[in-house]
Write a protein that holds these residues in place. Structure first.
Motif, PDB file in Angstrom:
ATOM      1  N   GLN A 100       0.831  -1.210   0.000  1.00  0.00           N
ATOM      2  CA  GLN A 100       0.000   0.000   0.000  1.00  0.00           C
ATOM      3  C   GLN A 100       0.863   1.257   0.000  1.00  0.00           C
ATOM      4  OE1 GLN A 100      -2.398  -0.738   3.476  1.00  0.00           O
ATOM      5  NE2 GLN A 100      -3.867  -2.018   2.367  1.00  0.00           N
ATOM      6  N   TRP A 101       1.964   1.211   0.698  1.00  0.00           N
ATOM      7  CA  TRP A 101       2.883   2.365   0.724  1.00  0.00           C
ATOM      8  C   TRP A 101       3.438   2.637  -0.681  1.00  0.00           C
ATOM      9  CZ3 TRP A 101       8.352   2.273   0.088  1.00  0.00           C
ATOM     10  CH2 TRP A 101       9.011   3.446   0.433  1.00  0.00           C
ATOM     11  N   ILE A 102       3.751   1.577  -1.425  1.00  0.00           N
ATOM     12  CA  ILE A 102       4.248   1.771  -2.793  1.00  0.00           C
ATOM     13  C   ILE A 102       3.116   2.265  -3.685  1.00  0.00           C
ATOM     14  CG2 ILE A 102       5.297   0.646  -4.793  1.00  0.00           C
ATOM     15  CD1 ILE A 102       6.681  -1.283  -2.855  1.00  0.00           C
ATOM     16  N   PHE A 103       1.889   1.777  -3.477  1.00  0.00           N
ATOM     17  CA  PHE A 103       0.740   2.318  -4.216  1.00  0.00           C
ATOM     18  C   PHE A 103       0.662   3.834  -3.989  1.00  0.00           C
ATOM     19  CE2 PHE A 103      -3.513   3.900  -4.604  1.00  0.00           C
ATOM     20  CZ  PHE A 103      -4.059   3.247  -5.692  1.00  0.00           C
ATOM     21  N   LYS A 104       0.807   4.256  -2.743  1.00  0.00           N
ATOM     22  CA  LYS A 104       0.762   5.696  -2.430  1.00  0.00           C
ATOM     23  C   LYS A 104       1.840   6.455  -3.194  1.00  0.00           C
ATOM     24  CE  LYS A 104       0.362   7.782   1.307  1.00  0.00           C
ATOM     25  NZ  LYS A 104       0.720   8.293   2.626  1.00  0.00           N
ATOM     26  N   LEU A 105       3.023   5.874  -3.256  1.00  0.00           N
ATOM     27  CA  LEU A 105       4.113   6.521  -3.994  1.00  0.00           C
ATOM     28  C   LEU A 105       3.724   6.705  -5.457  1.00  0.00           C
ATOM     29  CD1 LEU A 105       7.211   7.376  -4.076  1.00  0.00           C
ATOM     30  CD2 LEU A 105       7.613   5.035  -4.851  1.00  0.00           C
ATOM     31  N   LEU A 106       3.164   5.679  -6.073  1.00  0.00           N
ATOM     32  CA  LEU A 106       2.717   5.769  -7.460  1.00  0.00           C
ATOM     33  C   LEU A 106       1.625   6.833  -7.594  1.00  0.00           C
ATOM     34  CD1 LEU A 106       2.611   1.935  -8.045  1.00  0.00           C
ATOM     35  CD2 LEU A 106       3.972   3.477  -9.436  1.00  0.00           C
ATOM     36  N   TYR A 107       0.691   6.846  -6.666  1.00  0.00           N
ATOM     37  CA  TYR A 107      -0.415   7.820  -6.671  1.00  0.00           C
ATOM     38  C   TYR A 107       0.124   9.247  -6.580  1.00  0.00           C
ATOM     39  CZ  TYR A 107      -4.644  10.149  -4.847  1.00  0.00           C
ATOM     40  OH  TYR A 107      -5.704  11.002  -4.632  1.00  0.00           O
ATOM     41  N   GLU A 108       1.070   9.462  -5.678  1.00  0.00           N
ATOM     42  CA  GLU A 108       1.608  10.813  -5.482  1.00  0.00           C
ATOM     43  C   GLU A 108       2.476  11.269  -6.647  1.00  0.00           C
ATOM     44  OE1 GLU A 108       3.470  10.093  -1.762  1.00  0.00           O
ATOM     45  OE2 GLU A 108       1.584  10.234  -0.623  1.00  0.00           O
ATOM     46  N   ARG A 109       2.999  10.329  -7.395  1.00  0.00           N
ATOM     47  CA  ARG A 109       3.817  10.665  -8.570  1.00  0.00           C
ATOM     48  C   ARG A 109       2.986  10.684  -9.849  1.00  0.00           C
ATOM     49  NH1 ARG A 109       9.351  10.320  -7.264  1.00  0.00           N
ATOM     50  NH2 ARG A 109      10.005   9.965  -9.412  1.00  0.00           N
ATOM     51  N   GLY A 110       1.670  10.614  -9.721  1.00  0.00           N
ATOM     52  CA  GLY A 110       0.785  10.675 -10.877  1.00  0.00           C
ATOM     53  C   GLY A 110       0.760   9.402 -11.692  1.00  0.00           C
ATOM     54  N   TRP A 124       7.797  -1.291 -11.514  1.00  0.00           N
ATOM     55  CA  TRP A 124       7.852  -0.809 -10.127  1.00  0.00           C
ATOM     56  C   TRP A 124       9.280  -0.483  -9.714  1.00  0.00           C
ATOM     57  CZ3 TRP A 124       4.254  -2.577  -5.670  1.00  0.00           C
ATOM     58  CH2 TRP A 124       2.928  -2.312  -6.002  1.00  0.00           C
ATOM     59  N   THR A 125      10.227  -1.319 -10.137  1.00  0.00           N
ATOM     60  CA  THR A 125      11.626  -1.071  -9.776  1.00  0.00           C
ATOM     61  C   THR A 125      12.108   0.255 -10.353  1.00  0.00           C
ATOM     62  OG1 THR A 125      12.051  -3.448  -9.668  1.00  0.00           O
ATOM     63  CG2 THR A 125      13.965  -2.009  -9.870  1.00  0.00           C
ATOM     64  N   LYS A 126      11.721   0.563 -11.581  1.00  0.00           N
ATOM     65  CA  LYS A 126      12.139   1.824 -12.201  1.00  0.00           C
ATOM     66  C   LYS A 126      11.510   3.022 -11.482  1.00  0.00           C
ATOM     67  CE  LYS A 126      13.041  -0.216 -16.697  1.00  0.00           C
ATOM     68  NZ  LYS A 126      14.505  -0.069 -16.593  1.00  0.00           N
ATOM     69  N   VAL A 127      10.257   2.898 -11.063  1.00  0.00           N
ATOM     70  CA  VAL A 127       9.624   3.981 -10.314  1.00  0.00           C
ATOM     71  C   VAL A 127      10.360   4.197  -8.994  1.00  0.00           C
ATOM     72  CG1 VAL A 127       7.513   4.717  -9.144  1.00  0.00           C
ATOM     73  CG2 VAL A 127       7.372   3.606 -11.382  1.00  0.00           C
ATOM     74  N   LEU A 128      10.661   3.115  -8.304  1.00  0.00           N
ATOM     75  CA  LEU A 128      11.371   3.220  -7.029  1.00  0.00           C
ATOM     76  C   LEU A 128      12.776   3.776  -7.219  1.00  0.00           C
ATOM     77  CD1 LEU A 128      10.178  -0.193  -5.560  1.00  0.00           C
ATOM     78  CD2 LEU A 128       9.502   2.081  -4.741  1.00  0.00           C
ATOM     79  N   PHE A 129      13.404   3.414  -8.325  1.00  0.00           N
ATOM     80  CA  PHE A 129      14.728   3.971  -8.641  1.00  0.00           C
ATOM     81  C   PHE A 129      14.639   5.476  -8.872  1.00  0.00           C
ATOM     82  CE2 PHE A 129      17.812   5.206 -11.953  1.00  0.00           C
ATOM     83  CZ  PHE A 129      19.008   4.868 -11.316  1.00  0.00           C
TER      84      PHE A 129
END
Length: 882
Positions: free
Chosen positions: A138-148, A569-574
């Motif tokens: 869920q925390w990673i979902f939030k990261l994706l959400y906040e980054r559009g 997901w790895t590229k987004v986190l990077f």
């Protein structure tokens, strides 16, 4: 100790000792290199493992064992992909809750994996359904959400009426649900998506640097589907053309009217456009149909209704006949001003490109088929530069030029493409652009057993991500969680879950969709680096230490699903600075399937068969009672429903865990499908018998100090030959294991055993026992990755303490491994005429001289001039004679 392989006497004993010693716990010693070996995250099913699954997990185990012996810090974890449809559907069928059921199934998997000696670090294990895990999903979902990169919209989706949930495009195979094989329908539902399309180019570019099977990389390239072309506007004609009307609509006064955009990779064929096609879902259609007669409106409406019942895969199937309906309207070809009829056809998808295409039947097979069916014009606008006129449709553009294309006639295709693109841009009609076939990742599922989406809808109509301190949003523990027929999530029927307040105390309504299971498996490899962290998803230093995964092992079926999503997901986190790598898996290895013989009876007169079946499936007992000509055997994937499953328990009870391991490693290359064979298992047992007998024969003369004494020893020819075989085997086995060439690795062990038995048959000096001692230790250590129970039993019989897993992998000397002689094939005009044993260091001149001197060769050269001599060093001499 016995001189035979007797697994019941020692395999369980060593498994208990490994467990008590916590042998496979991950070591993190700073001075050592790291190796991260990982298997695909498995779903633990009620059927448990078959011997086919064992083969999947055996590959990484064998390599990780060798790496540990080579001095690497090894991370070899295992967990369970527990959320999702398979678990929920099985729990519904068994009238139980998924959570305790999954717990039981995971325990069974672990017991079976330990039974066959798979060495996982179970202290790092978790399930994707653990709140301590999905909190961070869920925390990673939030990261994706906040980054559009996470958004919600109304979408026409793939709906499985059996599983009662939405499916991503990748989860629809030939128009059917990839899980239950039921036909997929289309529905309009608000859905959450991940914007994977933002990363399309990077996902494509970075494939080149991955050590993955080329087939998998090509599947991802095709799925991403990059294409370069021109997108341009087409105006809807304000009038209906009359017969013989040749008006050039480019010169009519400009007016605000209806228009739509098309994308083409073949702008060079625009003069050959004789019709255009809109998707049945195209947003222009309501306004367009308002301007045509009622007959056309009704025909289009009926066609749209029929298209709604088809999946995207069905609509685009290459073998399906193309259908369409005329709208009664026309558009204007901007290149020549001619009107072209506008059709609606279901093979055009709104979700791909612009939802509209220009159709050039002279140079596109699909358009040609459509034009012939509906009596539309076919015009040649591309032709070979030699002036010939091949049959249409002609799709070749190499060396071709434009014809019947106005001022562009005679120009080569590439030049015309560039000039037409520039012309479109100069007049503001269109622009050159890059387009991808890849669609955004649909993540919503209207099911209970999944990771809740951490979104709250407040009374002002806005959606808000749940605050970090309020995570995880946990699933309510309820008895009734079956999906509704209306497409809504069962969570929507639980007021205690739905009604919630945000961090500021505002009342809101929770999102009731859950995430598809692929979200949970898109980051588990990161959590394994730091699985017990309750303050963060991972410690950056832990991820820096272990990532990327050095070798990832699993099936090819997830090429455009899990493997693509995990890369995204790895590229987004990077990009967010949270991980140090932008690719998760350095190397990917696919395993083949283990099939089993399955008996069938030939159909009897008038007997109905299931679709796709050639006979009636029967048991082996039934087959034995029938005449042989009525029975046939097919090799098929092991399946509980087919009754052909062999379990690890059955195989170990009959033959032993090490025999199972040796058989599955030896039977074929790791990436090839294999057939289960009791005879093959018996062969593995016989090989292990030979190893134990050999150890028994060498043990009386074994010298524990051989390594200190052998350098100064007076060794005879037998010992020198054995040392050469020993060091050659070390070199070969290590290289084979690194390459996942397990079948040749086991073959080399068998060859080495033969060499050791030959040594025992030869005349030997006293010091030659030192070479025998070296060979025996080496054999045990080389055997350890494949047959670890046997290796540890034999190791202990030599008076050694500990486990082979912690022993040093043997090293080889190139000098000792060097052959003294090599076999040279001698050919005359390409035909083999002799073989010669020559010194391994012989140069080319020596090889030529020996070949020419061979009596067998001279029969074919005397009286003929030798025109040329071809030498392949250490292998071949070919004499070319007149």
């Amino acid at each position: 100790m016995s001189d035979r392989y007797e697994p019941a006497a020692f395999e369980a004993k060593w498994q208990a000792r490994w467990r008590d010693a916590n042998l496979f716990a991950t070591r993190e010693e700073p001075e050592k290199p790291k190796f991260y070996g990982l298997d695909f995250f498995p779903y633990p099913s009620g059927a448990g493992l078959s011997v086919g699954h064992v083969r999947n997990y055996l590959g990484s185990d064998v390599v990780c064992r060798m790496k540990a012996m080579q001095g690497f810090n090894v991370l070899h974890p295992m967990g369970f992909d527990a959320f999702g449809l398979p678990a929920e559907n099985e729990a519904i069928a068994k009238r139980t809750h998924p959570a305790p059921m999954i717990e039981r199934y995971a325990d069974t998997y672990r017991r079976q994996m330990e039974l066959v000696g798979i060495g996982y670090d179970w202290s790092r294990s978790f399930k994707s359904s653990d709140p301590d895990y999905y909190r961070w999903t869920q925390w990673i979902f939030k990261l994706l959400y906040e980054r559009g990169l996470a958004y919600r919209r109304l979408a026409s989706v793939n709906w499985c009426p059996v599983d009662k949930t939405v499916l991503a495009d990748e989860e629809v195979v030939a128009g059917r649900c990839w899980r239950c094989d039921s036909p997929v329908e289309r529905k309009q539902i608000p859905q959450w998506f991940f914007k994977i399309t933002e990363y399309a180019q990077r996902l494509l570019d970075d494939l080149d640097d991955l050590d993955w099977p080329e087939g998998i990389k090509q599947m991802q390239r095709n799925w991403i589907g990059r294409s370069e072309g021109v997108e341009f506007a087409m105006k809807v004609s304000p009038t209906t053309p009359s017969a013989g009307d040749e008006t050039d609509f480019r010169v009519l006064p400009k007016e605000r009217g209806l228009s739509f955009r098309v994308f083409t990779t073949r702008i060079d064929t625009i003069f050959g456009m004789t019709f255009c096609v809109l998707s049945p879902e195209h947003p222009l259609l309501p306004n367009l149909l308002a301007k045509v007669d009622v007959g056309h409106r009704r025909a289009v409406a009926a066609y749209q209704a029929a298209a709604k019942r088809l999946s995207d895969a069905d609509r685009q199937a290459a073998t399906r006949e193309k259908t369409g309906v005329f709208t009664g309207a026309h558009a204007i070809n901007p290149a020549n001003g001619k009107r072209v009829p506008i059709y609606v056809a279901d093979y055009v998808l709104m979700g791909y490109g612009t939802g509209a295409i220009m159709a050039v039947p002279g140079h596109d097979e699909r358009d040609f088929e459509f034009a012939r069916k509906y009596g539309l014009d076919v015009v040649r606008v591309i032709a070979p530069s030699d002036g010939s006129e091949p049959d249409l449709p002609w799709t070749n553009k190499e060396g071709a030029v434009l014809v019947n294309s106005g001022e562009y006639s005679g120009k080569p295709v590439k030049e015309a493409q560039r000039q037409l693109g520039e012309w479109m841009e100069a007049l503001g009609l269109g622009e050159r652009k890059i387009q991808f076939k890849l669609r955004d990742w649909l993540i919503s599922r209207q099911r209970y057993w999944g990771c809740p989406i951490p979104i709250l809808y407040t009374a002002d109509g806005h959606d808000h991500a749940v605050a970090d301190e309020c995570l995880p949003v946990t699933l309510p523990d309820v008895e009734n969680y079956e999906p509704g027929d209306d497409g809504s999530s069962p969570l929507a029927r639980i007021p205690e879950f739905v009604n919630a307040t945000d961090a500021n105390g505002r009342l809101g309504r929770r999102e009731t969709d859950t995430m598809g299971g692929f979200a949970c498996s898109s980051w588990y490899f990161l959590r394994f680096c730091d699985p017990h962290n309750d303050k963060a998803a991972w410690d950056p230093e832990a991820v820096k230490r272990w990532m990327p995964v050095d070798c990832y092992v699993g099936g090819a079926e997830h090429a455009v699903m899990h493997l693509l999503y995990a890369r995204f997901w790895t590229k987004v986190l990077f990009d967010a600075g949270l991980v140090p790598v932008n690719e998760p898996f350095k190397r990917l290895v696919n395993q083949g399937m283990v099939q089993a013989p399955t008996p069938y009876r030939k159909p009897r007169p008038g007997e109905a068969l299931a679709i796709g079946e050639e006979g009636v499936r029967i048991t082996f007992e039934e087959a034995a009672a029938l005449p042989k000509d009525e029975v046939f055997i097919r090799n098929e994937k092991m399946s509980k429903s087919k009754g052909n499953v062999v379990t690890p328990e059955e195989a170990v009870a009959r033959h032993g865990a090490d025999a199972l391991r040796v058989f599955e490693l030896f039977v074929a290359p790791f990436d090839m499908d294999v057939v289960w064979s009791e005879e093959g298992m018996s062969g593995a047992v016989r090989f292990l018998h030979r190893v134990f007998k050999l150890a028994s024969d060498l043990r009386p003369t074994y010298d524990r100090q051989w390594s200190e004494r052998i350098g100064a020893a007076d060794l005879g020819p037998a010992a020198k030959d054995l040392r050469r075989a020993t060091h050659q085997s070390i070199r070969k086995c290590g290289g084979d294991l690194d390459r996942f060439a397990f079948n040749t690795y086991v073959a080399e062990l068998m060859k080495f055993v033969n060499a050791m038995n030959d040594f025992l048959k030869k005349e030997r000096r006293d010091d030659d026992a030192l070479a025998g001692s070296e060979a025996l230790e080496t054999l045990i250590l080389l055997l350890a990755p494949a047959a670890p129970h046997s290796a540890d039993e034999l190791w202990a019989s030599l008076g050694k303490d500990g486990f082979t897993y912690r022993a040093a992998w043997p090293t080889f000397s190139e000098e000792l491994a060097r052959d003294e002689t090599v076999t040279i094939a001698v050919q005359v005009n390409g035909k083999l005429r002799d073989t010669l044993e020559l010194p391994a260091d012989a140069d080319n001149a020596t090889l030529e001289e020996a070949a020419l001197a061979s009596p067998k060769v001279r029969v074919f050269t005397e009286g003929h001039g030798v025109r040329k001599i071809i030498v392949v060093p250490k292998k071949l001499v070919n004499l070319v004679v007149n």
